[in-house]
Scaffold this motif. Structure first.
Motif, PDB file in Angstrom:
ATOM      1  N   LEU A 190     -20.949 -13.191 -17.602  1.00  0.00           N
ATOM      2  CA  LEU A 190     -21.513 -12.169 -18.487  1.00  0.00           C
ATOM      3  C   LEU A 190     -22.381 -12.764 -19.596  1.00  0.00           C
ATOM      4  CD1 LEU A 190     -18.380  -9.851 -18.842  1.00  0.00           C
ATOM      5  CD2 LEU A 190     -20.414  -9.473 -17.414  1.00  0.00           C
ATOM      6  N   ASN A 191     -22.582 -14.088 -19.533  1.00  0.00           N
ATOM      7  CA  ASN A 191     -23.365 -14.802 -20.541  1.00  0.00           C
ATOM      8  C   ASN A 191     -22.804 -14.608 -21.952  1.00  0.00           C
ATOM      9  OD1 ASN A 191     -25.305 -15.977 -18.773  1.00  0.00           O
ATOM     10  ND2 ASN A 191     -26.263 -13.967 -18.593  1.00  0.00           N
ATOM     11  N   ILE A 192     -21.491 -14.658 -22.047  1.00  0.00           N
ATOM     12  CA  ILE A 192     -20.812 -14.572 -23.336  1.00  0.00           C
ATOM     13  C   ILE A 192     -20.305 -15.966 -23.672  1.00  0.00           C
ATOM     14  CG2 ILE A 192     -18.866 -13.575 -24.602  1.00  0.00           C
ATOM     15  CD1 ILE A 192     -19.054 -11.168 -22.670  1.00  0.00           C
ATOM     16  N   LYS A 193     -20.633 -16.439 -24.862  1.00  0.00           N
ATOM     17  CA  LYS A 193     -20.172 -17.757 -25.286  1.00  0.00           C
ATOM     18  C   LYS A 193     -18.667 -17.714 -25.522  1.00  0.00           C
ATOM     19  CE  LYS A 193     -24.496 -18.586 -27.692  1.00  0.00           C
ATOM     20  NZ  LYS A 193     -25.106 -18.736 -29.019  1.00  0.00           N
ATOM     21  N   GLU A 194     -18.002 -18.835 -25.251  1.00  0.00           N
ATOM     22  CA  GLU A 194     -16.552 -18.878 -25.420  1.00  0.00           C
ATOM     23  C   GLU A 194     -16.127 -18.586 -26.853  1.00  0.00           C
ATOM     24  OE1 GLU A 194     -14.781 -22.367 -23.707  1.00  0.00           O
ATOM     25  OE2 GLU A 194     -15.443 -21.826 -21.696  1.00  0.00           O
ATOM     26  N   ASP A 195     -16.956 -18.935 -27.829  1.00  0.00           N
ATOM     27  CA  ASP A 195     -16.582 -18.664 -29.221  1.00  0.00           C
ATOM     28  C   ASP A 195     -16.832 -17.203 -29.611  1.00  0.00           C
ATOM     29  OD1 ASP A 195     -19.352 -18.690 -29.450  1.00  0.00           O
ATOM     30  OD2 ASP A 195     -19.400 -20.211 -31.019  1.00  0.00           O
ATOM     31  N   GLU A 196     -17.272 -16.383 -28.658  1.00  0.00           N
ATOM     32  CA  GLU A 196     -17.435 -14.951 -28.879  1.00  0.00           C
ATOM     33  C   GLU A 196     -16.329 -14.144 -28.185  1.00  0.00           C
ATOM     34  OE1 GLU A 196     -22.288 -14.784 -29.210  1.00  0.00           O
ATOM     35  OE2 GLU A 196     -21.393 -14.573 -27.224  1.00  0.00           O
ATOM     36  N   VAL A 197     -15.361 -14.840 -27.600  1.00  0.00           N
ATOM     37  CA  VAL A 197     -14.272 -14.191 -26.870  1.00  0.00           C
ATOM     38  C   VAL A 197     -13.027 -14.132 -27.750  1.00  0.00           C
ATOM     39  CG1 VAL A 197     -12.740 -14.364 -24.864  1.00  0.00           C
ATOM     40  CG2 VAL A 197     -15.165 -14.990 -24.639  1.00  0.00           C
TER      41      VAL A 197
END
Length: 85
Positions: free
Chosen positions: A21-28
């Motif tokens: 989903l092109n979400i950075k791990e630090d945005e999870v």
């Protein structure tokens, strides 16, 4: 009882989903309370929220401890951490 492949884990699944989903791990942001959540809590960049009723292994890894499941802990944490209420 839970039966899973040795290669399967919540941490691996969320890491792959975020990547797709092109979400950075630090945005999870993750929520957990039991030992089967440890693989998620071991991913360094995830923001980790332990439920108030979580086992100690989860609380020790958490960035934040919220209220219990019975006290709507996820909603409480989202209001505080995401919506700044």
């Amino acid at each position: 009882i839970e039966i899973n492949s040795k290669k399967a884990s919540k941490g691996n699944a969320l890491r792959e989903l975020a990547k797709k989903l092109n979400i950075k791990e630090d945005e999870v942001m993750i929520f957990g309370d039991q030992k089967n959540d440890i693989s998620m809590f071991d991913i360094a960049d995830f923001y980790k929220v332990a439920m108030g009723n979580a086992v100690s292994e989860i609380k020790e890894r958490a960035n934040y401890v919220t209220k219990t499941n019975n006290e709507d802990g996820i909603a409480y944490a989202l209001r505080r951490l995401v919506f700044d209420e």
